[in-house]
Design an enzyme around this catalytic site. Structure first.
Site, short mmCIF file in Angstrom:
data_model
loop_
_atom_site.label_atom_id
_atom_site.label_comp_id
_atom_site.label_asym_id
_atom_site.label_seq_id
_atom_site.Cartn_x
_atom_site.Cartn_y
_atom_site.Cartn_z
N PHE A 1 -2.06 -9.94 13.17
CA PHE A 1 -2.78 -8.67 13.24
C PHE A 1 -4.02 -8.75 12.36
O PHE A 1 -3.96 -9.24 11.23
CB PHE A 1 -1.84 -7.58 12.74
CG PHE A 1 -2.37 -6.17 12.80
CD1 PHE A 1 -2.38 -5.47 14.00
CD2 PHE A 1 -2.82 -5.54 11.66
CE1 PHE A 1 -2.84 -4.16 14.05
CE2 PHE A 1 -3.28 -4.23 11.69
CZ PHE A 1 -3.29 -3.55 12.90
N ASN B 1 2.70 -1.41 6.24
CA ASN B 1 1.95 -1.02 7.42
C ASN B 1 2.70 -1.60 8.62
O ASN B 1 2.38 -2.67 9.11
CB ASN B 1 0.52 -1.55 7.37
CG ASN B 1 -0.26 -1.21 8.64
OD1 ASN B 1 0.14 -0.31 9.40
ND2 ASN B 1 -1.34 -1.92 8.89
N PRO B 2 3.74 -0.88 9.06
CA PRO B 2 4.60 -1.41 10.12
C PRO B 2 4.01 -1.15 11.50
O PRO B 2 3.05 -0.39 11.64
CB PRO B 2 5.88 -0.60 9.94
CG PRO B 2 5.41 0.71 9.40
CD PRO B 2 4.15 0.45 8.61
C1 SAM Z 1 0.56 -3.52 11.94
S1 SAM Z 1 0.91 -5.15 11.43
C2 SAM Z 1 0.39 -5.04 9.72
C3 SAM Z 1 0.04 -6.35 9.08
C4 SAM Z 1 -0.58 -6.20 7.69
N1 SAM Z 1 0.32 -5.55 6.77
C5 SAM Z 1 -1.87 -5.44 7.76
O1 SAM Z 1 -1.90 -4.27 7.36
O2 SAM Z 1 -2.86 -6.00 8.22
C6 SAM Z 1 2.68 -5.13 11.36
C7 SAM Z 1 3.34 -6.44 10.99
O3 SAM Z 1 4.75 -6.23 10.86
C8 SAM Z 1 5.46 -7.33 11.39
N2 SAM Z 1 6.81 -6.86 11.69
C9 SAM Z 1 7.22 -6.13 12.77
N3 SAM Z 1 8.53 -5.84 12.68
C10 SAM Z 1 8.97 -6.38 11.51
C11 SAM Z 1 10.24 -6.42 10.85
N4 SAM Z 1 11.31 -5.82 11.38
N5 SAM Z 1 10.34 -7.06 9.68
C12 SAM Z 1 9.24 -7.68 9.12
N6 SAM Z 1 8.02 -7.68 9.70
C13 SAM Z 1 7.87 -7.04 10.88
C14 SAM Z 1 4.62 -7.74 12.57
O4 SAM Z 1 4.90 -9.06 12.97
C15 SAM Z 1 3.20 -7.56 12.02
O5 SAM Z 1 2.75 -8.73 11.39
#
Ligand code: SAM
Length: 297
Positions: free
Chosen positions: A91, A202-203
């Protein structure tokens, strides 16, 4: 051929592909191929480009015309004053998320610290960055607070590889640890339960119905796992709200970026959970509800 001629060709190609920022993107791509900056390009309009670089530029312009994110083509994104490596599989960090960093830093500055975690965290404030992606939030926190120890979690291996690379690139390896796995699971056994000063996340928070309406640049290129928050978008956020109190110290703070239509839901959720003291939803620079801040009792 001069850079000026190639630049106007690149701009025209991107404009006809519907890229709103055609001129700016063409300048950035041309500057990248020439090993200069946009300013350098404008100061030396007669710069010439050899055939190999001309071909490299054309290839980048074609990719951009297919809506591939500019940051993937440049291999970098700016976030909170840092330059992070990014590319397919991760992302692209957004400006909105810088507010998450600011809220987390303010909470760290504000809260009287509780017992610190053991191991490498002994004596230092501790932050978690869940869903770290490129490591943007984790790196920004560690960059701004030299005493902070950060644990960053990412589930997708491709994204986690970018986080590892960014931690190394920024020289933060001594204080930022990237773990691969699902939310809190990889943190078990690290001595962090009940001891974290701040949890930031930031999920993925988009609803299924929204995923179908995203611009191609996002929906077709950025990883679905970064965007997909389940049927109504709240699936991962809800799991973070449920899990965070077990990891926060008393008085510790959870900050979570949310979808602009999730403010009322999350306020009600925090109000109904006796493990949280207060829940405030802050607006972003566009005026949309964006960042939850909640303190653990
Ligand atoms: C919206 S992006 C945010 C990335 C970063 N924190 C940013 O703000 O640029 C969400 C991230 O959460 C990860 N993700 C989704 N579900 C997850 C889970 N259950 N546990 C850990 N990571 C997860 C995704 O792969 C993605 O990289």
């Amino acid at each position: 051929m001069t850079a000026r001629i190639l630049l106007s060709g690149a701009t025209a190609a991107l404009r006809s592909a519907g890229i709103a920022t055609a001129r700016q993107d063409a300048e950035l791509l041309t500057a990248r191929v020439l090993g200069t900056t946009r300013l350098g390009l404008s100061l030396e309009p007669r710069l010439t480009i050899d055939a190999a670089r001309g071909n490299a530029l054309r290839a980048l312009v074609e990719r951009r015309a297919r809506q591939e994110p500019l940051q993937y083509l440049l291999g970098e994104a700016e976030f909170a004053g840092l330059t992070l490596g990014v590319g397919p599989g991760v992302f692209v960090p957004r400006p909105e998320t810088e507010a998450l960093v600011e809220r987390a830093l303010a909470a760290l500055a504000d809260g009287s610290r509780g017992p610190s975690a053991g191991g490498p965290s002994a004596g230092s404030p501790v932050a978690l960055d869940l869903c770290t992606g490129s490591g943007a939030v984790a790196c920004a926190l560690a960059d701004r607070r030299a005493d902070l120890v950060v644990w960053a979690v990412e589930r997708e291996p491709a994204a986690a590889a970018w986080a590892h690379a960014n931690v190394a690139r920024l020289g933060l390896g001594g204080r930022v640890t990237v773990m691969e796995g699902d939310l809190f699971a990889p943190l078990a056994g690290q001595g962090l339960a009940g001891r974290c000063d701040v949890i930031a996340a930031n999920p993925p928070y988009l609803a299924e119905s929204t995923l179908a309406t995203l611009p191609a640049e996002v929906g077709e290129w950025e990883p679905r796992a970064a965007l997909d928050g389940g049927p109504d978008g709240t699936q991962v956020v809800a799991r973070i709200l449920d899990g965070a109190p077990d990891w926060l110290r008393p008085g510790g703070t959870l900050v979570v970026e949310i979808g602009e239509d999730q403010g009322a839901w999350i306020r009600a959720r925090i109000a109904g959970d006796p493990r949280y003291e207060t829940g405030i939803v802050h607006r972003d620079f566009r005026g949309c509800e964006r960042t939850l801040e909640a303190r653990r009792v």
